[in-house]
Design an enzyme around this catalytic site. Structure first.
Site, PDB file in Angstrom:
ATOM      1  N   GLU A  69     -35.996   2.733  32.912  1.00 30.87           N
ATOM      2  CA  GLU A  69     -35.032   3.446  33.755  1.00 30.87           C
ATOM      3  C   GLU A  69     -33.901   4.026  32.909  1.00 30.87           C
ATOM      4  OE1 GLU A  69     -36.756   0.640  35.142  1.00 30.87           O
ATOM      5  OE2 GLU A  69     -37.741   2.390  36.001  1.00 30.87           O
ATOM      6  N   ASN A 109     -43.279   2.334  33.417  1.00 27.66           N
ATOM      7  CA  ASN A 109     -43.225   3.704  33.940  1.00 27.66           C
ATOM      8  C   ASN A 109     -42.677   4.701  32.924  1.00 27.66           C
ATOM      9  OD1 ASN A 109     -40.560   2.265  34.721  1.00 27.66           O
ATOM     10  ND2 ASN A 109     -40.048   4.418  34.829  1.00 27.66           N
ATOM     11  N   ASP A 121     -43.197   5.380  40.205  1.00 31.15           N
ATOM     12  CA  ASP A 121     -42.673   4.224  39.471  1.00 31.15           C
ATOM     13  C   ASP A 121     -43.626   3.032  39.536  1.00 31.15           C
ATOM     14  OD1 ASP A 121     -40.901   2.717  37.907  1.00 31.15           O
ATOM     15  OD2 ASP A 121     -39.933   1.854  39.665  1.00 31.15           O
TER      16      ASP A 121
END
Lengths: 588, 143
Positions: free
Chosen positions: A190, A273, A315
């Site tokens: 992220e 991801n 994701d």
């Protein structure tokens, strides 16, 4: 370890299993030395004192507050009659003497961990545990350091920097040690990091190799004559499957569990991801995000790779454990790797080649229709594609919490040939937007509210037949099931719930047999071990956190300046639990 | 008083040096801040855009484009970082205190954005946060 043919046959006969893998057929030593119990990550214990007939008498015999309120993921280790517990940030390591009444501490190790890590850790300041090898307890500090601590004295043997907070990397994962190699990886999917795995020298902590999860063949340690993927051919796949230089901020972190097959000399790990969550900013398959990679532990060479979710729109990290087992599929004994992906499919793969043998949904899903076994690719539903130009895409199942969280490691019993899996039944809307990367800040770009999936329950504990790709039974839970699992030779499976129960069920029938309220939600993994007195014990952490401290912020109780409304989809979880941080031990 | 101001400036400089050693994120330029800038960022500071709707709207856009929402959540309702919309402040809610939190960062994970954002931009973020309505029933959660 390698067993003789005769030993394998004997063990197979005594356990009633068809063909247990060498990794899980080792005689039960009563210890718990690595996160997944063994290199096959089966979380299966050969201890059999506890059974469906007596587990009703299981009771707590000891508990200990860790003094930390963050999410208590992971599991303790038990070696040489000592229990080792790593806390969430600030990553204190406790060593309890199991030979003494009241299990007093032998020592505790208190590292100096950079508090800036708290702002870089995406999903609570958690830690997933330690690994015991060669007299050392090896684990990661949240701020990008790996340490090796003398298991007897608590003395720090080495402390090395492996990751860069300034670039968005933190290190909550549990290392895997193979021979003299310590294998570690970062979180930061992220934050637009450039994901990697590293091999360190066990004796000194010295960096031996770095393998990127995207980029050129030289960066990914993809070597001619060594790399042989079953589906994907050609050079520089980690480069050609990304537009322009988007691979430089690939994400593709390594924050889950690692496995190892000694016979093949392959380490398996899942990759997370790609960044950002808006897929239109990174056209292409984005290899090797959302993949399983098989590498040589010695030099990091990539031997094969398989991507579960090409060009991730949702994701769907693939950091969940790879469980190694020998299963009979279509009448043939196969050495397989079984993986329950966030994308909702359970994959049974040939672990020597990366061929997908079985891939079936283990939860409700709608982003894909099926996995095409010829190409290895998902057959997609285009109405569930996401991206900034598509606005708010409604009701995608599963949610980005996954059909199963990679946090909650499943278990496999060679006695029942079944996998025991904590699952999550949530769906989401997905509203992506264009994001610029600012180094060291979140690189996300999507709003994704959740709703309970079909049936209204948010979790289910299931038994899965990975040879056939079908669910045998399930126990529905009101909230997402987010704990790891342990299964035993006594045919008991243990798991925990977000509302704070530790539960035991009959591993053959799924009949609930016993439960105990441990005070705070369980996001860690129960273990079982043989104590110095020969008795079988069960241990587990209580301490809700991880994603639940973000999503359900009204569980947090230690900060008067941070008071939040409950999340819409889980309005009443805070009626039943709040933060905690306890180690529990149970026995008859 | 002069002595006091001087010692505060020194203390802030020391803090900046310390932060540099720790390599905070997004702080590459933080160490370049002058002592003058830092000493200004005290409780006596007043938000030049206080109550201005246009600044609040621009601040809301900045809150997303500077990735503040990645930690504090959309609408600043809290995520891995604390809620900034509950009317409660860990490090104080005055104009200057909120400015300082953004500019210099805070010890439990808040990066320093002073090297990245101009004071004008930071004030617009402050204006946005101050414009968020505080929910009335915050202290009691009932089912």
């Amino acid at each position: 370890m390698k067993l003789s043919q005769a030993q394998v046959v004997l063990l197979a006969l005594s356990s009633g299993a068809v063909t247990p893998a060498a990794a899980q057929a080792a005689p039960e030593d009563g210890r718990w030395t690595m996160p997944g119990k063994n290199y096959g990550s089966t979380r299966y214990s050969g201890l059999d004192q506890l059974t469906p007939a007596n587990v009703q008498r299981l009771k707590p015999v000891w508990s200990f507050s860790t003094g930390v309120l963050r999410g208590h993921e992971g599991q303790p280790l038990v070696v040489n009659n000592t229990m080792y517990v790593v806390t969430p940030y600030p990553n204190v390591l406790y060593a309890f003497d199991l030979t003494q009444p009241d299990y007093p501490l032998k020592w505790k190790y208190r590292p100096n961990v950079d508090p800036h890590a708290l702002g870089i850790a995406c999903c609570d300041a958690i830690n997933r545990g330690a690994f015991y090898a060669d007299g050392k307890i090896v684990y990661n500090l949240l701020d990008g350091h790996t340490v090796a601590i003398d298991a007897a004295s608590g003395r720090e043997i080495w402390n090395v920097k492996i990751a860069d907070l300034a670039d968005g990397e933190t290190t909550p994962m549990a290392p895997l040690v193979v021979r003299d190699r310590v294998i570690v990886g970062p979180s930061g999917g992220e934050f637009g990091i450039y994901g990697w795995a590293k091999g360190l020298d066990l004796a000194t902590g010295r960096l031996v190799w770095t393998a990127r999860n995207a980029g050129s063949d030289s960066a990914t340690l993809t070597r001619p004559g060594v790399f042989k993927a079953f589906y994907d051919k050609g050079p520089n796949l980690g480069l050609t499957t990304w537009a322009n230089d988007t691979w430089k901020t690939a994400g593709a972190p390594v924050w889950g569990w690692l496995s190892y097959d000694a016979e093949l000399d392959l380490v398996y790990y899942g990759v997370g991801n790609p960044g950002p969550w808006n897929p239109e900013q990174r056209p292409g398959d984005n290899k090797w995000s959302n993949s399983v990679l098989a590498r040589r532990p010695g030099d990091g060479s990539l031997v094969w790779a398989y991507q579960f979710t090409p060009h991730d729109n949702w994701d769907y990290d693939s950091n969940a454990e790879m469980i190694l087992a020998d299963l009979t599929i279509a009448g043939k004994s196969r050495k397989v790797l079984v993986h329950f992906d966030k994308n909702g499919f359970a994959y049974t793969m040939d672990r020597a080649t990366g061929e997908v043998l079985v891939a079936e949904p283990f939860v409700s899903l709608n982003w894909a229709r099926r996995i095409d076994l010829t190409s290895g690719r998902p057959v997609l539903d285009s109405s569930k594609f996401t991206g900034a130009s598509r606005g708010n895409v409604k009701y995608i199942c599963p949610s980005l919490e996954g059909g199963k969280s990679p946090v909650s490691a499943a278990a496999y019993s060679p006695r029942t040939s079944l996998f025991y899996v904590s699952t999550v039944n949530l769906c989401m809307d997905y509203h992506a937007e264009v994001k610029a990367r600012i180094r060291g800040t979140p690189f996300i770009g999507a709003s994704t509210p959740y709703v309970a999936g079909p049936g209204g329950h948010m979790g289910e504990f299931i038994a899965w037949d990975a040879a056939a790709g079908r669910k045998l039974w399930g126990i529905k839970e009101k909230y997402p099931v987010w704990s790891g699992v342990v299964v035993t030779a006594g045919d008991l499976a243990f798991y925990g719930t977000l509302d704070g129960w530790l539960k035991a069920v009959n591993a053959r029938t799924g009949q609930p047999l016993w439960k105990f309220k441990v005070g705070s939600g369980v996001v860690g993994a129960p273990i079982t071990y043989r104590g110095p007195d020969g008795r079988q014990f069960v241990a587990v952490y209580a301490g809700i956190g991880g994603d639940w401290s973000l999503i359900s912020g009204d569980l947090n109780a230690d900060d008067p300046s941070d008071v939040r409304d409950p999340a819409d989809f889980i309005k009443d979880l805070a009626r039943y639990t709040t933060q905690g941080g306890m180690v529990w031990i149970f026995a008859l | 008083m002069r002595t006091l101001v001087g010692s505060v400036a020194l203390a802030v400089l020391a803090l900046a040096a310390c932060a540099e050693g720790k390599k905070p994120v997004a702080a590459d330029g933080a160490a370049q801040q002058t002592a003058a800038t830092l000493t200004l960022a005290g409780d006596s500071l007043r938000n030049p855009y206080a109550g201005q709707q246009q600044s609040a709207t621009e601040g809301a856009k900045l809150f997303s484009s500077m990735n503040c929402d990645g930690c504090h959540g959309g609408g600043a309702t809290g995520f891995v970082g604390p809620s900034l919309s509950d009317g409660r402040w860990r490090y104080g809610g005055t104009d200057g205190a909120v400015f300082q939190s953004i500019s210099q960062g805070r010890p439990k994970g808040m990066p320093s954005f002073g090297g990245l954002l101009s004071p004008e931009i930071i004030w617009k973020l402050v204006t946005y946060l101050q414009s968020l309505p505080v929910p009335k029933a915050v202290p009691t959660q009932a089912w």
